[in-house]
Design a protein around this motif. Structure first.
Motif, PDB file in Angstrom:
ATOM      1  N   GLY A   1      12.429  44.992 -17.002  1.00 50.16           N
ATOM      2  CA  GLY A   1      12.016  46.373 -17.222  1.00 50.16           C
ATOM      3  C   GLY A   1      10.515  46.571 -17.269  1.00 50.16           C
ATOM      4  O   GLY A   1      10.016  47.398 -18.047  1.00 50.16           O
ATOM      5  N   LEU A   2       9.775  45.852 -16.425  1.00 53.90           N
ATOM      6  CA  LEU A   2       8.315  45.867 -16.488  1.00 53.90           C
ATOM      7  C   LEU A   2       7.753  47.146 -15.868  1.00 53.90           C
ATOM      8  O   LEU A   2       7.987  47.457 -14.701  1.00 53.90           O
ATOM      9  N   THR A   3       6.998  47.864 -16.683  1.00 51.97           N
ATOM     10  CA  THR A   3       6.280  49.057 -16.238  1.00 51.97           C
ATOM     11  C   THR A   3       4.803  48.823 -16.500  1.00 51.97           C
ATOM     12  O   THR A   3       4.416  48.471 -17.618  1.00 51.97           O
ATOM     13  N   ALA A   4       3.978  48.982 -15.472  1.00 50.89           N
ATOM     14  CA  ALA A   4       2.545  48.682 -15.608  1.00 50.89           C
ATOM     15  C   ALA A   4       1.759  49.462 -14.575  1.00 50.89           C
ATOM     16  O   ALA A   4       2.298  49.942 -13.569  1.00 50.89           O
ATOM     17  N   GLY A   5       0.454  49.590 -14.826  1.00 51.11           N
ATOM     18  CA  GLY A   5      -0.407  50.300 -13.890  1.00 51.11           C
ATOM     19  C   GLY A   5      -1.852  50.220 -14.325  1.00 51.11           C
ATOM     20  O   GLY A   5      -2.233  49.348 -15.117  1.00 51.11           O
ATOM     21  N   TYR A   6      -2.640  51.145 -13.806  1.00 47.20           N
ATOM     22  CA  TYR A   6      -4.080  51.152 -14.056  1.00 47.20           C
ATOM     23  C   TYR A   6      -4.480  52.540 -14.552  1.00 47.20           C
ATOM     24  O   TYR A   6      -4.307  53.537 -13.830  1.00 47.20           O
ATOM     25  N   GLY A   7      -4.981  52.586 -15.796  1.00 46.26           N
ATOM     26  CA  GLY A   7      -5.336  53.883 -16.351  1.00 46.26           C
ATOM     27  C   GLY A   7      -4.112  54.772 -16.464  1.00 46.26           C
ATOM     28  O   GLY A   7      -3.078  54.374 -17.018  1.00 46.26           O
ATOM     29  N   ARG A   8      -4.200  55.975 -15.897  1.00 43.25           N
ATOM     30  CA  ARG A   8      -3.068  56.908 -15.952  1.00 43.25           C
ATOM     31  C   ARG A   8      -2.115  56.736 -14.783  1.00 43.25           C
ATOM     32  O   ARG A   8      -1.097  57.429 -14.697  1.00 43.25           O
ATOM     33  N   SER A   9      -2.433  55.811 -13.888  1.00 42.61           N
ATOM     34  CA  SER A   9      -1.608  55.596 -12.699  1.00 42.61           C
ATOM     35  C   SER A   9      -0.608  54.470 -12.952  1.00 42.61           C
ATOM     36  O   SER A   9      -0.993  53.324 -13.185  1.00 42.61           O
ATOM     37  N   THR A  10       0.677  54.799 -12.927  1.00 47.68           N
ATOM     38  CA  THR A  10       1.734  53.798 -13.088  1.00 47.68           C
ATOM     39  C   THR A  10       2.105  53.255 -11.717  1.00 47.68           C
ATOM     40  O   THR A  10       2.429  54.019 -10.799  1.00 47.68           O
ATOM     41  N   VAL A  11       2.060  51.936 -11.574  1.00 49.88           N
ATOM     42  CA  VAL A  11       2.332  51.282 -10.284  1.00 49.88           C
ATOM     43  C   VAL A  11       3.728  50.662 -10.271  1.00 49.88           C
ATOM     44  O   VAL A  11       4.449  50.763  -9.281  1.00 49.88           O
ATOM     45  N   LEU A  12       4.107  50.001 -11.359  1.00 50.87           N
ATOM     46  CA  LEU A  12       5.421  49.377 -11.460  1.00 50.87           C
ATOM     47  C   LEU A  12       6.310  50.209 -12.369  1.00 50.87           C
ATOM     48  O   LEU A  12       5.882  50.630 -13.444  1.00 50.87           O
ATOM     49  N   HIS A  13       7.549  50.411 -11.941  1.00 53.37           N
ATOM     50  CA  HIS A  13       8.468  51.271 -12.678  1.00 53.37           C
ATOM     51  C   HIS A  13       9.739  50.486 -13.021  1.00 53.37           C
ATOM     52  O   HIS A  13      10.686  50.433 -12.239  1.00 53.37           O
ATOM     53  N   GLY A  14       9.735  49.822 -14.174  1.00 51.98           N
ATOM     54  CA  GLY A  14      10.937  49.148 -14.647  1.00 51.98           C
ATOM     55  C   GLY A  14      11.403  48.003 -13.775  1.00 51.98           C
ATOM     56  O   GLY A  14      12.608  47.846 -13.523  1.00 51.98           O
ATOM     57  N   VAL A  15      10.490  47.173 -13.332  1.00 56.89           N
ATOM     58  CA  VAL A  15      10.832  46.061 -12.437  1.00 56.89           C
ATOM     59  C   VAL A  15      11.460  44.909 -13.234  1.00 56.89           C
ATOM     60  O   VAL A  15      10.946  44.507 -14.275  1.00 56.89           O
ATOM     61  N   SER A  16      12.568  44.399 -12.725  1.00 56.46           N
ATOM     62  CA  SER A  16      13.225  43.232 -13.310  1.00 56.46           C
ATOM     63  C   SER A  16      13.483  42.200 -12.224  1.00 56.46           C
ATOM     64  O   SER A  16      13.902  42.556 -11.116  1.00 56.46           O
ATOM     65  N   LEU A  17      13.214  40.936 -12.529  1.00 55.89           N
ATOM     66  CA  LEU A  17      13.499  39.851 -11.590  1.00 55.89           C
ATOM     67  C   LEU A  17      13.524  38.531 -12.333  1.00 55.89           C
ATOM     68  O   LEU A  17      13.058  38.426 -13.468  1.00 55.89           O
ATOM     69  N   THR A  18      14.066  37.527 -11.689  1.00 53.94           N
ATOM     70  CA  THR A  18      14.072  36.172 -12.239  1.00 53.94           C
ATOM     71  C   THR A  18      13.622  35.182 -11.173  1.00 53.94           C
ATOM     72  O   THR A  18      13.852  35.393  -9.979  1.00 53.94           O
ATOM     73  N   VAL A  19      12.976  34.129 -11.623  1.00 52.42           N
ATOM     74  CA  VAL A  19      12.610  33.005 -10.764  1.00 52.42           C
ATOM     75  C   VAL A  19      13.376  31.795 -11.266  1.00 52.42           C
ATOM     76  O   VAL A  19      13.240  31.415 -12.434  1.00 52.42           O
ATOM     77  N   PRO A  20      14.191  31.181 -10.417  1.00 59.81           N
ATOM     78  CA  PRO A  20      14.998  30.048 -10.881  1.00 59.81           C
ATOM     79  C   PRO A  20      14.143  28.827 -11.186  1.00 59.81           C
ATOM     80  O   PRO A  20      13.108  28.607 -10.556  1.00 59.81           O
ATOM     81  N   ALA A  21      14.574  28.041 -12.152  1.00 62.29           N
ATOM     82  CA  ALA A  21      13.883  26.790 -12.459  1.00 62.29           C
ATOM     83  C   ALA A  21      13.962  25.865 -11.249  1.00 62.29           C
ATOM     84  O   ALA A  21      15.042  25.615 -10.717  1.00 62.29           O
ATOM     85  N   GLY A  22      12.810  25.392 -10.819  1.00 61.74           N
ATOM     86  CA  GLY A  22      12.766  24.495  -9.675  1.00 61.74           C
ATOM     87  C   GLY A  22      13.077  25.177  -8.354  1.00 61.74           C
ATOM     88  O   GLY A  22      13.452  24.507  -7.387  1.00 61.74           O
ATOM     89  N   GLY A  23      12.908  26.482  -8.281  1.00 64.32           N
ATOM     90  CA  GLY A  23      13.201  27.210  -7.048  1.00 64.32           C
ATOM     91  C   GLY A  23      12.147  28.258  -6.739  1.00 64.32           C
ATOM     92  O   GLY A  23      11.142  28.385  -7.444  1.00 64.32           O
ATOM     93  N   VAL A  24      12.396  29.027  -5.685  1.00 63.05           N
ATOM     94  CA  VAL A  24      11.452  30.040  -5.213  1.00 63.05           C
ATOM     95  C   VAL A  24      12.140  31.392  -5.184  1.00 63.05           C
ATOM     96  O   VAL A  24      13.265  31.525  -4.688  1.00 63.05           O
ATOM     97  N   ALA A  25      11.465  32.399  -5.723  1.00 61.57           N
ATOM     98  CA  ALA A  25      11.883  33.788  -5.567  1.00 61.57           C
ATOM     99  C   ALA A  25      10.787  34.504  -4.794  1.00 61.57           C
ATOM    100  O   ALA A  25       9.599  34.333  -5.082  1.00 61.57           O
ATOM    101  N   ALA A  26      11.186  35.287  -3.802  1.00 63.80           N
ATOM    102  CA  ALA A  26      10.221  35.992  -2.957  1.00 63.80           C
ATOM    103  C   ALA A  26      10.259  37.483  -3.259  1.00 63.80           C
ATOM    104  O   ALA A  26      11.334  38.072  -3.425  1.00 63.80           O
ATOM    105  N   VAL A  27       9.076  38.079  -3.328  1.00 60.07           N
ATOM    106  CA  VAL A  27       8.938  39.525  -3.474  1.00 60.07           C
ATOM    107  C   VAL A  27       8.302  40.049  -2.198  1.00 60.07           C
ATOM    108  O   VAL A  27       7.195  39.650  -1.840  1.00 60.07           O
ATOM    109  N   LEU A  28       9.019  40.921  -1.502  1.00 58.03           N
ATOM    110  CA  LEU A  28       8.547  41.458  -0.236  1.00 58.03           C
ATOM    111  C   LEU A  28       8.324  42.958  -0.368  1.00 58.03           C
ATOM    112  O   LEU A  28       8.938  43.631  -1.200  1.00 58.03           O
ATOM    113  N   GLY A  29       7.456  43.483   0.476  1.00 61.21           N
ATOM    114  CA  GLY A  29       7.184  44.913   0.463  1.00 61.21           C
ATOM    115  C   GLY A  29       5.944  45.226   1.258  1.00 61.21           C
ATOM    116  O   GLY A  29       5.130  44.349   1.545  1.00 61.21           O
ATOM    117  N   HIS A  30       5.805  46.490   1.618  1.00 71.81           N
ATOM    118  CA  HIS A  30       4.635  46.922   2.381  1.00 71.81           C
ATOM    119  C   HIS A  30       3.402  46.976   1.476  1.00 71.81           C
ATOM    120  O   HIS A  30       3.503  46.887   0.247  1.00 71.81           O
TER     121      HIS A  30
END
Length: 230
Positions: free
Chosen positions: A6-35
């Motif tokens: 549920g991560l929400t974060a940004g800069y000043g009054r600008s919110t960039v992330l809106h409730g992001v949730s993810l996991t990275v497995p132990a000993g593995g790779v998780a990829a985040v893709l996007g423009h």
């Protein structure tokens, strides 16, 4: 290894992330893709503690590190390779590595191991980092992070502006490092092929929200491309 909830974060009054949730497995790779502008780099900065979240939690290997400063998270095993092949351009490749190695008890041994992973850096050890190619500087940045012997490596666009031959080397290095299970990687990428070649799980960010996620199975590439085309 890493749980973001549920991560929400940004800069000043600008919110960039809106409730992001993810996991990275132990000993593995998780990829985040996007423009560009999707919030991928902001996500890594918040995960490392360079950006204070407005809401949500970050857990590293079960420990809540949400309120810890970046240097405290690094001591617990996080390492960050930011976008842009960053280095100290006036220092040689070897000097760039020694800056990190000298701060760790077994830093010289870890430096030697990093050079084994990227043999070209051993050949160019005496060359100023500013005279290295983009691909060589990226290898230098990853090697510098690995000297800290992290448990979790945050990689931000490692293939950006890199020639295909070096992309293949970096990809193989990521696969080799995670094969033993001692290192986990959160990989931010725009190139679907590279990301899915390395990752066991993927997340697609759009305007700071996860719009698609899943295991990297036979249909993952099609689902990712569909999500990115929206």
């Amino acid at each position: 290894m890493l749980e973001i909830d549920g991560l929400t974060a940004g800069y000043g009054r600008s919110t960039v992330l809106h409730g992001v949730s993810l996991t990275v497995p132990a000993g593995g790779v998780a990829a985040v893709l996007g423009h560009n502008g999707a919030g991928k780099s902001t996500l890594l900065r918040a995960a490392l503690g360079l950006l204070k979240p407005q809401r949500g939690t970050v857990r590293l290997d079960g420990e809540d590190v949400t309120r810890l400063a970046a240097h405290q998270r690094v001591r617990r095993g996080m390492a960050y390779v930011p976008q842009g092949q960053q280095s100290f351009p006036q220092l040689t490749a070897a000097e760039n590595l020694r800056l990190v190695a000298d701060g760790h008890r077994d830093g010289r041994a870890a430096m030697a191991e990093a050079l084994d992973l990227f043999p070209v850096l051993r050949e160019l050890a005496g060359r100023p980092a500013g005279l290295l190619s983009g691909g060589q500087r990226q290898q230098l940045a990853i090697a510098r992070a690995l000297i800290t012997r992290p448990r979790l490596l945050l990689l931000d666009e490692p293939t950006e502006g890199i020639q295909p031959s070096v992309v293949a080397e970096i990809q193989q290095t990521v696969l080799d490092l995670t094969a033993g299970g001692a290192l986990s990687v959160l990989l931010v990428e725009q190139h679907v092929h590279f990301a899915l070649r390395a990752a066991a799980r993927y997340y697609v960010l759009e305007a700071g929200r996860v719009t698609s996620s899943g295991d990297n199975d036979g249909g993952a590439a099609e689902r990712v491309r569909e999500a990115l085309s929206v």
